[in-house]
Scaffold this motif. Structure first.
Motif, PDB file in Angstrom:
ATOM      1  N   ASP A 138      15.988  -7.136   5.969  1.00  0.00           N
ATOM      2  CA  ASP A 138      16.778  -7.525   7.141  1.00  0.00           C
ATOM      3  C   ASP A 138      17.065  -6.086   7.884  1.00  0.00           C
ATOM      4  N   GLU A 143      17.917  -6.999  11.565  1.00  0.00           N
ATOM      5  CA  GLU A 143      19.000  -8.072  11.360  1.00  0.00           C
ATOM      6  C   GLU A 143      20.140  -7.358  11.095  1.00  0.00           C
ATOM      7  N   ASN A 188      24.220 -19.012   2.176  1.00  0.00           N
ATOM      8  CA  ASN A 188      24.606 -18.030   3.259  1.00  0.00           C
ATOM      9  C   ASN A 188      24.855 -18.797   4.403  1.00  0.00           C
ATOM     10  N   GLU A 189      25.156 -18.113   5.424  1.00  0.00           N
ATOM     11  CA  GLU A 189      25.215 -18.325   6.878  1.00  0.00           C
ATOM     12  C   GLU A 189      23.966 -19.225   7.619  1.00  0.00           C
ATOM     13  N   LYS A 190      22.766 -18.656   7.154  1.00  0.00           N
ATOM     14  CA  LYS A 190      21.564 -19.120   7.569  1.00  0.00           C
ATOM     15  C   LYS A 190      20.949 -20.377   6.532  1.00  0.00           C
ATOM     16  N   LYS A 191      21.880 -20.934   5.813  1.00  0.00           N
ATOM     17  CA  LYS A 191      21.623 -21.978   4.838  1.00  0.00           C
ATOM     18  C   LYS A 191      20.604 -21.446   3.713  1.00  0.00           C
ATOM     19  N   GLN A 192      20.484 -20.302   3.383  1.00  0.00           N
ATOM     20  CA  GLN A 192      19.532 -19.883   2.457  1.00  0.00           C
ATOM     21  C   GLN A 192      20.516 -19.826   1.163  1.00  0.00           C
TER      22      GLN A 192
END
Length: 405
Positions: A138, A143, A188-192
């Motif tokens: 990232d 990112e 996490n916030e990205k659904k990872q």
């Protein structure tokens, strides 16, 4: 009296100066410390003192201790009994197989191993049948690195709130897991996926890839303390021993490793590592081979042409065309005698019988033919006229000598 007055003035001045220093220091804005240490005794934003100090409250029946010994050398834990937990906190879980085996043995006897790290070594990923995506990707691809947000899965957790804070992200995620033996616990916030559970024997492994979720800054931000309570609730409250272990944190600093870099992360994958090394080796070999001195092709050198004979022939034609046969015969005679001197080392001052015998002995040319040539040479010295036939015959005699002598 003056002496005491001077002392009083100096004392008041010193007290006033110290007071000003204290006031200025108190009013000075505190500087944010951005270092990520994850150490249990650090009270800076990215230390873990709060998390460590909360353990006795979360596990009132357990004895809480700290150590930095490697797996297998723990004095405060019993590998043969259960109902114990070890919390491993580090930036880089750079474990090798011989360090993972004691952890597995410990967990299989009914214990709990909670690993909190940002990156996992190749050996660790292979051991747990996982693959992780590191934060360094990232960072290199632009990112954001701030504002961490975490969510817990429902089930097993009841509360499905999002926990976040405005500090450093410093997280990773699982891109491959063994679904047959792994339970997803958080994202996490990205659904990872960044928090998983794995069963082994009578115990469990817990792997968490967001170490700053256990930092002082995160836990003291709003209600994030509830995230910590829920995450550690996977460890039964009736455990009798909990060890906060920083062996891999110390191991990393002892090796004096640098912060994660793109190449270090990529080198965790053997295919990429050996492919790059092979390419570099081929490039080095090419450079070494090209450094050799290259010689141009040697051009073929033609032997120099003997123009002397052509010159003589040209001069001869000139004399012949002008009918100056006497002069031409003298030139031919001089060339013949010069030939004998250079090739056979014969003296040509006196052209007598001795001269003919010497030439015959060295050339094995017929003596009668040599006598005719010698007589004609002597004739040219006094001749005033030589016919075409005489000149032609003399020429043939000389050519025959050159070819057969």
């Amino acid at each position: 009296m003056k002496k005491y007055s001077l002392f009083f003035i100096v004392a008041v001045s010193v007290i006033a100066f110290m007071s000003l220093l204290l006031i200025s220091a108190k009013n000075r804005p505190r500087k944010f410390n951005p270092r990520i240490t994850l150490r249990h005794n650090e009270k800076i934003p990215y230390g873990t003192n709060v998390a460590y100090q909360l353990l006795p409250a979360l596990f009132p029946n357990a004895s809480v201790s700290y150590d930095k010994k490697r797996p297998g050398d723990w004095d405060s834990l019993d590998y043969k009994t259960g109902n114990q937990a070890v919390i491993i906190v580090t930036k880089d879980f750079n474990a090798e197989v011989w360090e993972l085996e004691p952890l597995k043995d410990f967990a299989q006897n009914g214990n709990y191993v909670f690993i909190i790290a940002n990156t996992f070594s190749y050996e660790a990923n292979r051991y747990f049948h996982t693959r992780t995506k590191d934060l360094v990707f990232d960072e290199y691809f632009g990112e954001g690195l701030d504002s961490l947000q975490l969510n817990l899965e429902n089930p097993p957790f009841i509360n499905h709130l999002a926990y976040q804070y405005p500090g450093r992200k410093y997280e990773a995620s699982f891109i491959e897991i063994d679904t047959l033996r792994t339970n997803i616990m958080g994202r996490n916030e990205k659904k990872q996926v960044n928090f998983i559970q794995m069963n082994t024997g009578k115990g469990h492994f817990y792997l968490h890839l967001a170490p700053l979720a256990f930092s002082n800054y995160f836990l003291l931000h709003k209600d994030n303390i509830h995230y910590y309570e829920q995450v550690l609730s996977v460890i039964p409250p009736q455990v009798n021993k909990i060890v906060w272990n920083e062996y891999f944190l110390v191991k990393r600093s002892n090796k004096k490793e640098k912060d994660p870099s793109l190449y270090r992360v990529l080198f965790q994958y053997p295919a990429f590592k050996w492919g790059l090394l092979t390419a570099l080796g081929a490039l080095l070999l090419f450079i070494l081979l090209e450094m050799r001195r290259k010689q141009r092709m040697i051009p073929e050198i033609t032997p120099p042409i003997n123009d002397s004979l052509d010159f003589i022939k040209t001069i001869g034609r000139l004399y012949y065309d002008q009918n100056d046969h006497v002069n031409l015969a003298k030139k031919m005679s001089a060339y013949f005698l010069d030939h004998l001197r250079n090739h056979y080392k014969i003296t040509t001052q006196v052209l007598d019988e001795s001269f003919v015998a010497t030439v015959h002995s060295k050339t094995d040319y017929p003596k009668e033919d040599l006598k005719q040539i010698t007589r004609f040479i002597r004739f040219t010295d006094t001749a005033k006229f030589i016919s075409d036939e005489q000149l032609s015959e003399f020429y043939l005699q000389l050519e025959n000598f050159y070819q057969n002598a």
